[in-house]
Enzyme design. Sequence first.
Site, short mmCIF file in Angstrom:
data_model
loop_
_atom_site.label_atom_id
_atom_site.label_comp_id
_atom_site.label_asym_id
_atom_site.label_seq_id
_atom_site.Cartn_x
_atom_site.Cartn_y
_atom_site.Cartn_z
N PRO A 567 -62.17 -82.73 -62.68
CA PRO A 567 -61.15 -81.98 -63.42
C PRO A 567 -61.71 -80.40 -63.18
O PRO A 567 -61.12 -79.64 -64.01
CB PRO A 567 -60.82 -82.20 -64.70
CG PRO A 567 -62.26 -82.64 -65.39
CD PRO A 567 -62.92 -83.48 -63.95
N ASP A 568 -62.42 -79.95 -62.37
CA ASP A 568 -63.11 -78.98 -62.34
C ASP A 568 -61.97 -77.39 -62.27
O ASP A 568 -62.20 -76.47 -63.01
CB ASP A 568 -63.95 -78.64 -61.00
CG ASP A 568 -65.16 -79.91 -61.02
OD1 ASP A 568 -64.62 -81.01 -60.85
OD2 ASP A 568 -66.42 -79.69 -61.12
N HIS A 569 -61.14 -77.75 -61.19
CA HIS A 569 -60.35 -76.64 -61.23
C HIS A 569 -59.39 -76.47 -62.46
O HIS A 569 -59.05 -75.35 -62.86
CB HIS A 569 -59.42 -76.52 -60.07
CG HIS A 569 -60.27 -76.54 -58.89
ND1 HIS A 569 -60.44 -75.26 -58.20
CD2 HIS A 569 -60.85 -77.41 -58.20
CE1 HIS A 569 -61.15 -75.71 -57.12
NE2 HIS A 569 -61.33 -77.03 -56.83
#
Length: 824
Positions: A567-569
């Site tokens: 879920p980085d972005h």
Amino acid sequence: MDAVSSPALDRPLTGIRIVDAVDGPLQTVGRILSDLGAEVIRIEAPGGSPARREGVFVGTDNLTFGLKNRGKRHVTVDVTGGPGAAEFLRLAASSDVVIRDGSAWTWADRGLSAAAMRAANPRLVVVEMSDFGSFGDRSSWHATPDVHAALSTVLSRSGLPDIDEPLLPPEFLAYESAAIQAVWVVLLELAHVRASGEGDIADFSVQEALIQILDPVFGIGGSARAGVPLSDLPRGRPDARHLYPIFRTTDGWVRICVLAKRQWQGMFEWLGRPEAFADPRYDNTQTRFAAAATLYPMIGSMFAGLTMEEAVEQGQQRGVPTAALAEAADVLAQQAFRESGSFVDAPDLAAGAVAPAGWFEIDDQRVSAQPVDTRPVDAADFAFTPRESSPTLQPGAHARRAPFEGLRVLDLGVIVVGAELGRLFADYGAEVIKIESSAFPDGSRQTMGGELISEGSSWGMRNKRSLGLNLRSEEGRRLFSELVTVSDVILTNFKPGTLASLGFDMPTLLRLNPRIVLSESSAFGNHGPWSRRLGYGPLVRASAGLSTLWSYPGDDDGYSDAITIFPDHVVARLNAAAIVALLLRRDRTGRGGRVSTAQVDAIFGAMGDALAAASLQPDAAPRAEGNDRGGDAFRGVFRAAGDDEWLVVDAQGDERFAAVSRTIGRPDLAADPALAIAAARWQRRDELRALLAAWAHERSGADAAASLQAAGVPAGPMLRLDDIQTDPHLRLRGAFGQLAQPQFAEPLPTNLGEARTMTLAEPALAPAPLAAENTRAVLADVLDMAPEEIQRLLDAGDLEEHPAAQAPLPTPTATTTTTTTTTA
């Protein structure tokens, strides 16, 4: 730490009022804004919102509606008549933001267009949310999560090349990811009001949001990709299992993430120092990937004699990032998540329910849903609570001012979350100074062939300046202290405690600058026994139970999330939204603050209703579905004409079954009483899908989808990177621009704004810096340092400068800022 929010917590959006007229899948937007402190007034039609009748139920309890609408005030408004429309306008005229999806009524037909609302309140922000935007070729199309997976390019990379069909990702990812992008749009627009004094109308498209936030094709990638852009991947689904490999243990599966040299050395020792891999060349990640056929069986043999718990514990002890592949029951039973505050008892949802607490910690306190009275009241009887403030105009506010003009950001972030978070502020006028060091290089700076910069780094670091600074030296820390005193925001995504170990814990930062805002992000958060655990996105997905859902059912080697950046972005936008909220709080209090997020909480938030259901009924736990979604017959992925071309169709319900039947030339199917209900169609799904597959195979995905959409059926072709660049709908909507990066012969295609807006300008498109390219200029501009002093520190190793830096040495001026900025 108590997982329930302390009553003393000053929620940063206190004083902001938001009218929430969202009945569709983006209801999470208002929930998150409420968690941050906004007064969110949910509009419901007489008889209750249709959302109360949809979602995940356990018994009579609607867990989806309960979770997404926690903390909101519920107001009944009948806008089908004049008095109700007038009441809605009264609410909008005294609010800061209106968010709506138009699913319950046609707004303009009721005299409630966004323009009409802004005429009564020029500082109002209206965010119109829809699947494809209010204009363009697809504006009237119907969508579902699976259709969005196809049209956002995610499906083109999901699955394995040795399996015929691409793999649909878990359904909840699409709209829950888009909701986070919409939250960021709301906060960006509030910053725009603060800077410009004018409101706005934002035309928000779920498709465009997903192209930016869910493994974006024009976005920075993980360090394992070594700068290889998605455009260089093979046409079929890439086999990325070697990047973050998964191995069987005695009782399950574990995933490792060995990227840095020190991590490989830990694995090398763990394996017993095998002679075949003693050569120092194996310190290189790509060299190890090339030797996976020999190396991975050795690792697999070692893991085969361990339990999951033993493998994870030994890996963590040796500095080898390792995680077990969890299922929902494992997640709910994991005491570490209780101790961190990720999960809390939720009796308001259902007796005995357990649910994710929320997305944020503010000032080291877990932020849960606000305790408000959620019983619906009529709009005519609704009494507003006193407002402490709405966005305060900045000194010098004017219509053309960028939202973050005058804001100085010290960017210590690394890889995806770090790059994205700083870019979101740099795009809109902030002076973002990326601080980096060759001793601890940012993994996103890696390139396969030693190029000066990659496409991913160019996208993730555009509009920034880079300062080479050694934070391990006394002089380096002194310079950082001076930078803190004249800055507004610090961005980090280190393992918890890293910044404090350098001498810059939050009390120290506040002594240097009482107005500073600190943003932190880590894998598992700041609290609990896993807070110091090594973690990357792939390991967080495994620990949160997402990897087991993103797989081909029944296939031991079918896990298909390896190449995904999630879920980085999402986390970057959560932090960006919270930073703006803290800046708004700073306007009214004069003090700074701290936001901390955990990547695992972003995943739990996306699958919250499913986890809550599993806490009540274990057999309700989510499981990998693959492409066999269930519920009706005409659902799934179908081969279209051409080389590896696919069509997604998601027709549920009698009307859409009949529409598909007519479109494929089989109206007799809809007239067959044996197929009158979905359960009966499901029993004959293989037969019915074969009919649709035969029809689709004779047509291009685009033509087949257009025919089905014309009949009111959600469908979409599987798009790839090349497709979206030339897509007429996206081109008409201005979704992409051109980034001129000096190290590339041709401009790079790049994402533009997060929504189509009226008064907020598009983001700036200045190139990304090379590492330490701007060291001299930054110190001269910001700290008024003399050239001789800069050179002395360069010679001593306290500063670094890129050999290719060509910027001329600026002449210091006496007017350079020397105190904390006050304009942001």
